[in-house]
Design a protein around this motif. Structure first.
Motif, PDB file in Angstrom:
ATOM      1  N   SER A  82      35.041  45.826  39.939  1.00 39.24           N
ATOM      2  CA  SER A  82      35.770  44.790  40.662  1.00 39.24           C
ATOM      3  C   SER A  82      35.637  44.982  42.176  1.00 39.24           C
ATOM      4  O   SER A  82      35.469  44.021  42.932  1.00 39.24           O
ATOM      5  CB  SER A  82      37.249  44.801  40.267  1.00 39.24           C
ATOM      6  OG  SER A  82      37.400  44.480  38.893  1.00 39.24           O
ATOM      7  N   THR A 137      34.369  39.277  38.593  1.00 43.89           N
ATOM      8  CA  THR A 137      34.709  38.955  39.972  1.00 43.89           C
ATOM      9  C   THR A 137      33.845  37.824  40.510  1.00 43.89           C
ATOM     10  O   THR A 137      34.320  36.930  41.215  1.00 43.89           O
ATOM     11  CB  THR A 137      34.536  40.201  40.867  1.00 43.89           C
ATOM     12  OG1 THR A 137      35.372  41.251  40.375  1.00 43.89           O
ATOM     13  CG2 THR A 137      34.926  39.891  42.307  1.00 43.89           C
ATOM     14  N   LEU A 172      45.703  42.313  36.646  1.00 47.11           N
ATOM     15  CA  LEU A 172      45.255  42.677  37.989  1.00 47.11           C
ATOM     16  C   LEU A 172      44.931  41.428  38.806  1.00 47.11           C
ATOM     17  O   LEU A 172      45.265  41.341  39.993  1.00 47.11           O
ATOM     18  CB  LEU A 172      44.019  43.581  37.896  1.00 47.11           C
ATOM     19  CG  LEU A 172      43.426  44.085  39.218  1.00 47.11           C
ATOM     20  CD1 LEU A 172      44.459  44.933  39.960  1.00 47.11           C
ATOM     21  CD2 LEU A 172      42.166  44.901  38.954  1.00 47.11           C
ATOM     22  N   GLY A 173      44.294  40.447  38.144  1.00 46.01           N
ATOM     23  CA  GLY A 173      43.947  39.214  38.834  1.00 46.01           C
ATOM     24  C   GLY A 173      45.180  38.446  39.291  1.00 46.01           C
ATOM     25  O   GLY A 173      45.236  37.956  40.429  1.00 46.01           O
ATOM     26  N   THR A 176      46.871  40.325  42.190  1.00 40.38           N
ATOM     27  CA  THR A 176      46.109  40.165  43.424  1.00 40.38           C
ATOM     28  C   THR A 176      46.343  38.793  44.046  1.00 40.38           C
ATOM     29  O   THR A 176      46.541  38.666  45.257  1.00 40.38           O
ATOM     30  CB  THR A 176      44.607  40.358  43.154  1.00 40.38           C
ATOM     31  OG1 THR A 176      44.386  41.645  42.581  1.00 40.38           O
ATOM     32  CG2 THR A 176      43.804  40.245  44.443  1.00 40.38           C
ATOM     33  N   SER A 180      48.352  37.863  47.601  1.00 35.19           N
ATOM     34  CA  SER A 180      47.645  37.095  48.636  1.00 35.19           C
ATOM     35  C   SER A 180      48.240  35.709  48.855  1.00 35.19           C
ATOM     36  O   SER A 180      47.749  34.939  49.678  1.00 35.19           O
ATOM     37  CB  SER A 180      46.165  36.959  48.264  1.00 35.19           C
ATOM     38  OG  SER A 180      46.010  36.205  47.061  1.00 35.19           O
TER      39      SER A 180
END
Length: 238
Positions: A82, A137, A172-173, A176, A180
């Motif tokens: 990633s 990714t 995790l995605g 993240t 953000s």
């Protein structure tokens, strides 16, 4: 989104969930491109919500067959991949990388068809996890590398282990995107609206994988992996 587009979205999610519930991967390959065309706001947030849900269901329903040893090593590779993928996105040509990754998968499929195969081991799992991380990714399609490593394992083990692996990736995605500022109520609602398709696909998959388990899981994994690679090649060329 019009009523017709919503129906198409539900069907795309159902087909993706059917594939993932039957062979362990395929939701991102089949559902994500269609949803991106229908409504770009559904990608990646809402797709990750759905991907998390289907992975959690499959991992839990077949938890007894889950390969915890394999997941640990694959996740090491996933983190590395990633990070490498994120770096590659900022430095290299997306289309060129997609072509290279697709060709790697096609070569791996060809080698598998010829009779040679790798077994799940720390080195192969870290490598597959890293390649999956890079592919995921760059293209949101990260299933084939891990599926090819587990293709000769018991079908339930393949499905549950890949689901556990994808559960981490989706989590995790989402985290993240949340940090953000790209994930919130809109993305969550978008995913929840398409849950009927997900449930329908998973229900049908319970019948489908019983048939596939009688010697058809590996051929289907190889065919699906090749199809995913070809789709990426076509997308990169257009």
């Amino acid at each position: 989104m019009t009523t017709a587009e919503f129906v198409v979205a539900i069907l795309a999610v159902a087909v993706g969930a059917l594939a993932q519930g039957s062979i362990g991967f395929g939701f991102g390959t089949l559902a994500a491109p269609v949803l991106a065309i229908l409504d770009e706001d559904l990608v990646p947030g809402s797709v990750l919500v759905l991907g998390f849900t289907v992975a959690a269901y499959v991992a839990w329903s077949e938890r007894g067959a889950l390969d915890w040893f394999g997941i640990r090593w694959a996740l090491v590779g996933r983190v590395i991949g990633s990070i490498a993928g994120a770096y590659a996105v900022s430095r290299l040509s997306h289309n060129a990388l997609a072509v290279v990754l697709s060709l790697i998968v096609l070569v791996a499929v060809a080698i598998s068809v010829s009779g040679w195969h790798v077994r799940p081991s720390p080195s192969t799992l870290v490598s597959a996890g890293a390649l999956s991380g890079v592919m995921g990714t760059l293209t949101s399609v990260g299933g084939p590398p891990m599926a090819l490593v587990y293709q000769r394992e018991e079908a339930a083990k393949l499905r549950s282990t890949l689901a556990g692996f994808f559960l981490f990736g989706a989590s995790l995605g989402i985290f993240t995107l949340f940090v953000s500022g790209e994930f919130g109520g809109t993305e969550l609602v978008g995913g929840l609206m398409l849950l009927p398709g997900l449930v329908g696909g998973l229900v049908v998959s319970r019948f489908a994988h019983r048939w596939l388990d009688h010697g058809w899981t590996r051929p289907t994994v190889l065919a699906m992996s090749a199809a995913a690679a070809v789709i990426l090649l076509v997308d990169a060329a257009t």
